[in-house]
Enzyme design. Structure first.
Site, PDB file in Angstrom:
ATOM      1  N   HIS A  81      -7.903  10.375   4.594  1.00  0.00           N
ATOM      2  CA  HIS A  81      -6.609   9.470   5.148  1.00  0.00           C
ATOM      3  C   HIS A  81      -7.084   9.502   6.151  1.00  0.00           C
ATOM      4  CE1 HIS A  81      -4.254   8.124   1.700  1.00  0.00           C
ATOM      5  NE2 HIS A  81      -5.286   7.086   2.282  1.00  0.00           N
ATOM      6  N   ASP A 113       0.835  -1.490   0.222  1.00  0.00           N
ATOM      7  CA  ASP A 113      -0.070  -0.051  -0.234  1.00  0.00           C
ATOM      8  C   ASP A 113       0.910   0.876   0.349  1.00  0.00           C
ATOM      9  OD1 ASP A 113      -2.064   1.248   0.165  1.00  0.00           O
ATOM     10  OD2 ASP A 113      -2.303   1.117   2.147  1.00  0.00           O
ATOM     11  N   THR A 120      -7.238   3.010   9.908  1.00  0.00           N
ATOM     12  CA  THR A 120      -7.732   3.522  11.048  1.00  0.00           C
ATOM     13  C   THR A 120      -8.674   2.867  11.866  1.00  0.00           C
ATOM     14  OG1 THR A 120      -6.674   6.179  10.128  1.00  0.00           O
ATOM     15  CG2 THR A 120      -8.189   5.697  12.287  1.00  0.00           C
TER      16      THR A 120
HETATM   17  P1  13P Z   1      -8.164   5.603   6.137  1.00  0.00           P
HETATM   18  O1  13P Z   1      -6.846   4.797   8.141  1.00  0.00           O
HETATM   19  O2  13P Z   1      -8.593   6.663   6.531  1.00  0.00           O
HETATM   20  O3  13P Z   1      -9.220   3.769   6.748  1.00  0.00           O
HETATM   21  O4  13P Z   1      -7.328   4.903   4.677  1.00  0.00           O
HETATM   22  C1  13P Z   1      -6.935   3.952   4.585  1.00  0.00           C
HETATM   23  C2  13P Z   1      -5.804   3.452   3.343  1.00  0.00           C
HETATM   24  O5  13P Z   1      -6.479   4.487   2.919  1.00  0.00           O
HETATM   25  C3  13P Z   1      -5.495   3.025   3.734  1.00  0.00           C
HETATM   26  O6  13P Z   1      -4.093   2.822   2.197  1.00  0.00           O
HETATM   27 ZN    ZN Z   2      -4.602   4.798   1.664  1.00  0.00          ZN
END
Ligand code: 13P
Ligand code: ZN
Length: 276
Positions: free
Chosen positions: A176, A82, A231
């Site tokens: 994010h 990621d 998150t």
């Molecule tokens: P969140 O932490 O807002 O869920 O985002 C996750 C994300 O986009 C990981 O690449």
């Molecule tokens: Zn992300």
């Protein structure tokens, strides 16, 4: 089992109007929580390791954990990198057996984003690795309906054509991390226009946490094939630790895993992820 036809998996989600969750893992317990729920529900997941977590978990550890989980759990598991930004790190992921990678050059200008993504895609495709790229930018912790941040459909179509990426992360209003206030307003008109402009490219949405279950359900139904959550998973684990009154570490550790599992199960429901 480890999924190798990742584009095929994503196209199936796109065609059947559901999303596959991308759950970040940062240790063995979180990976096990994600995969055990996926196996229990017979549902596919992206088991995602983010470059920013490299200090918490080394990429070699993440690769070993990912491969072990895919062997151990009877669910389609994509081992995904990621937000790969450092090219050496991205190539290391490819060497270590990740079956999918995100090359994130979304902060660069259009031409540079194309050039970087194209170079990575050419090499990744030689190894059968799926490549996600991003255009438009998903920021952090803010709710904004600034349309200049949204992915422009024609530009997105040109980007995919020129870069050769397989799937595309788009900006339609999420951000994010935890939002400081309320839930974001998703621009579904932009999502529909992106879907129409890119009929053969699965769309990805980052920043899923706290974005509102109804919003996310609509995103999954109306064109998003992969939806990223981080998150809310870590918050679910932490809240379970706080609620656990035990001073026995193993009891606390179990509560932490169960807290994460609840979030995993919830988003499978919200995204209407189908068994494959
Ligand atoms: P969140 O932490 O807002 O869920 O985002 C996750 C994300 O986009 C990981 O690449
Ligand atoms: Zn992300």
């Amino acid at each position: 089992m480890l999924v190798t036809d990742v584009k095929g998996l994503l196209m199936k989600a796109k065609e059947n109007h559901y999303a596959i969750p991308s759950y970040n893992f940062w240790d063995l317990d979180s990976a096990r929580a994600h995969c055990s729920v996926a196996a229990r529900e017979h549902k596919p997941i992206f088991l995602s390791y983010a470059e920013v977590h490299r200090t918490a978990l080394a990429i070699e550890e993440a690769a070993a954990i990912g491969k072990l989980m895919a062997e151990r759990y009877d669910a389609p598991i994509v081992l995904h990198l990621d937000h790969g930004q450092d090219l050496d790190f991205v190539y290391k992921a490819m060497d270590l057996g990740f079956t999918s990678i995100m090359i994130d050059a979304s902060m660069k200008d259009f031409d540079e984003n194309v050039a970087i993504t194209r170079g990575v895609a050419l090499d990744a495709h030689k190894k059968g690795i799926q490549v996600e790229a991003e255009i438009g930018h998903v920021g952090s912790n803010v709710i904004s309906d600034d349309s200049s941040l949204y992915t422009q459909p024609e530009e997105a179509a040109r980007f995919v054509e020129m870069s050769g990426c397989d799937s595309l992360a788009v900006s339609i209003g999420t951000s994010h991390g935890a939002y400081k206030t309320g839930t974001p307003k998703i621009n579904f008109d932009v999502l529909h226009a992106l879907r129409a402009a890119l009929p053969n490219t699965p769309l990805v949405l980052h920043g899923g946490s706290g974005s509102g279950d109804e919003n996310l359900k609509r995103c999954a139904r109306e064109g998003i094939a992969k939806l990223n959550i981080y998150t809310d998973l870590s918050v679910g684990g932490l809240e379970a630790i706080r609620a656990c009154a035990s001073d026995d570490y193993l009891v606390v550790k179990k509560a932490y895993s169960e807290g994460i599992e609840k979030v995993v199960a919830k988003y499978f429901d919200v995204f209407e992820t189908q068994s494959v």
